[in-house]
Motif scaffolding. Structure first.
Motif, PDB file in Angstrom:
ATOM      1  N   PRO A  58      45.347  13.809  46.655  1.00 48.13           N
ATOM      2  CA  PRO A  58      44.662  12.674  46.037  1.00 48.13           C
ATOM      3  C   PRO A  58      45.607  11.607  45.501  1.00 48.13           C
ATOM      4  N   GLN A  59      45.141  10.369  45.573  1.00 56.07           N
ATOM      5  CA  GLN A  59      45.839   9.294  44.874  1.00 56.07           C
ATOM      6  C   GLN A  59      45.820   9.581  43.375  1.00 56.07           C
TER       7      GLN A  59
ATOM      8  N   LEU B 257      40.928  10.831  40.411  1.00 61.85           N
ATOM      9  CA  LEU B 257      40.123  11.661  39.516  1.00 61.85           C
ATOM     10  C   LEU B 257      39.765  10.852  38.280  1.00 61.85           C
ATOM     11  N   LEU B 258      38.488  10.543  38.139  1.00 61.44           N
ATOM     12  CA  LEU B 258      38.015   9.703  37.041  1.00 61.44           C
ATOM     13  C   LEU B 258      38.374  10.319  35.691  1.00 61.44           C
ATOM     14  N   GLY B 259      38.979   9.534  34.844  1.00 64.64           N
ATOM     15  CA  GLY B 259      39.313   9.984  33.497  1.00 64.64           C
ATOM     16  C   GLY B 259      40.645  10.694  33.358  1.00 64.64           C
TER      17      GLY B 259
ATOM     18  N   TYR C 120      43.630  19.227  34.436  1.00 62.29           N
ATOM     19  CA  TYR C 120      42.529  18.320  34.123  1.00 62.29           C
ATOM     20  C   TYR C 120      41.531  18.457  35.252  1.00 62.29           C
ATOM     21  N   ALA C 121      40.356  18.992  34.932  1.00 59.60           N
ATOM     22  CA  ALA C 121      39.323  19.222  35.952  1.00 59.60           C
ATOM     23  C   ALA C 121      39.884  20.018  37.135  1.00 59.60           C
TER      24      ALA C 121
ATOM     25  N   GLY D  34      40.197   8.089  52.331  1.00 54.46           N
ATOM     26  CA  GLY D  34      40.812   6.928  51.722  1.00 54.46           C
ATOM     27  C   GLY D  34      41.145   7.068  50.260  1.00 54.46           C
ATOM     28  N   ASN D  35      40.875   8.260  49.692  1.00 53.39           N
ATOM     29  CA  ASN D  35      41.189   8.458  48.273  1.00 53.39           C
ATOM     30  C   ASN D  35      42.431   9.317  48.074  1.00 53.39           C
TER      31      ASN D  35
END
Length: 203
Positions: free
Chosen positions: A112-113, A117-119, A149-150, A193-194
């Motif tokens: 992942p970029q 991951l939101l937050g 985190y998550a 794309g993420n």
């Protein structure tokens, strides 16, 4: 949601057979691979795939990224998409991938970029922290509180992850040597794309 197949991966792995770690049926790669995943993930991913209207991907072999129960030097490739950040001990996993791959085999990963991951406001993961995880043999059960985190242990850019793997080419600090050849980078990846895509050849 249907995602396209990833052409750089298909081109690189055409005609080969290997392992996909944690394959998900709603975002297939279309390669010739067995699916290796932990047994404790099975119900969660089965339920999530059913909710998406997909037939769940069968787990062929129970294992995890750092413990793959196949013979050494038996696979043409390891494919890992949005898995590396969930591995408590990345160096141990890289050594395991090296163990199971044939000479000249491939490691292909999408990670992942850092803003995917939101937050997640953590800084990027450091080389020193990843070394600590190896030296202390982190697992899901033994990693220090606050390590994730998550369920994400690590946070990279394409550049920082490549630099980390490059540093493992040098036998220092009591670490094993991982001398892989970088073959390709795609940033962002053209799958979803993420993330970013890296491809390596293992000697």
């Amino acid at each position: 949601m249907k995602f396209p197949l990833h052409q750089p991966t298909l081109k690189l792995l055409a005609g080969l057979s290997g392992i996909e770690l944690g394959a998900a049926s709603h975002n297939p790669f279309g390669v010739n691979a067995i699916n290796v995943a932990p047994q404790f993930d099975e119900k969660f991913y089965t339920d999530s795939q059913l909710k998406m209207g997909e037939t769940p991907t069968k787990i062929d072999v129970y294992g995890d990224a750092a413990h793959i129960p196949v013979a050494e030097h038996s696979q043409d490739f390891i494919l890992s998409s949005h898995v590396f950040e969930h591995i408590p001990n990345p160096i141990l996993a890289l050594l395991e991938w090296q163990r199971v791959l044939k000479s000249g085999g491939y490691v292909v990963m999408i990670v992942p970029q850092p803003d995917a991951l939101l937050g997640d406001n953590r800084p990027l993961s450091t080389y020193e922290k990843i070394i600590q995880a190896y030296q202390e043999n982190w697992t899901i059960e033994t990693s220090p509180p606050g390590s994730t985190y998550a369920d994400h242990y690590w946070k990279f850019t394409s550049t920082t992850l490549r630099r980390f793997i490059e540093r493992l080419k040098i036998e220092t600090e009591g670490l094993p040597r991982i001398n892989w050849q970088l073959l390709g980078v795609e940033d962002p990846d053209s799958k979803v794309g993420n993330g970013f895509w890296l491809a390596y050849r293992v000697p």
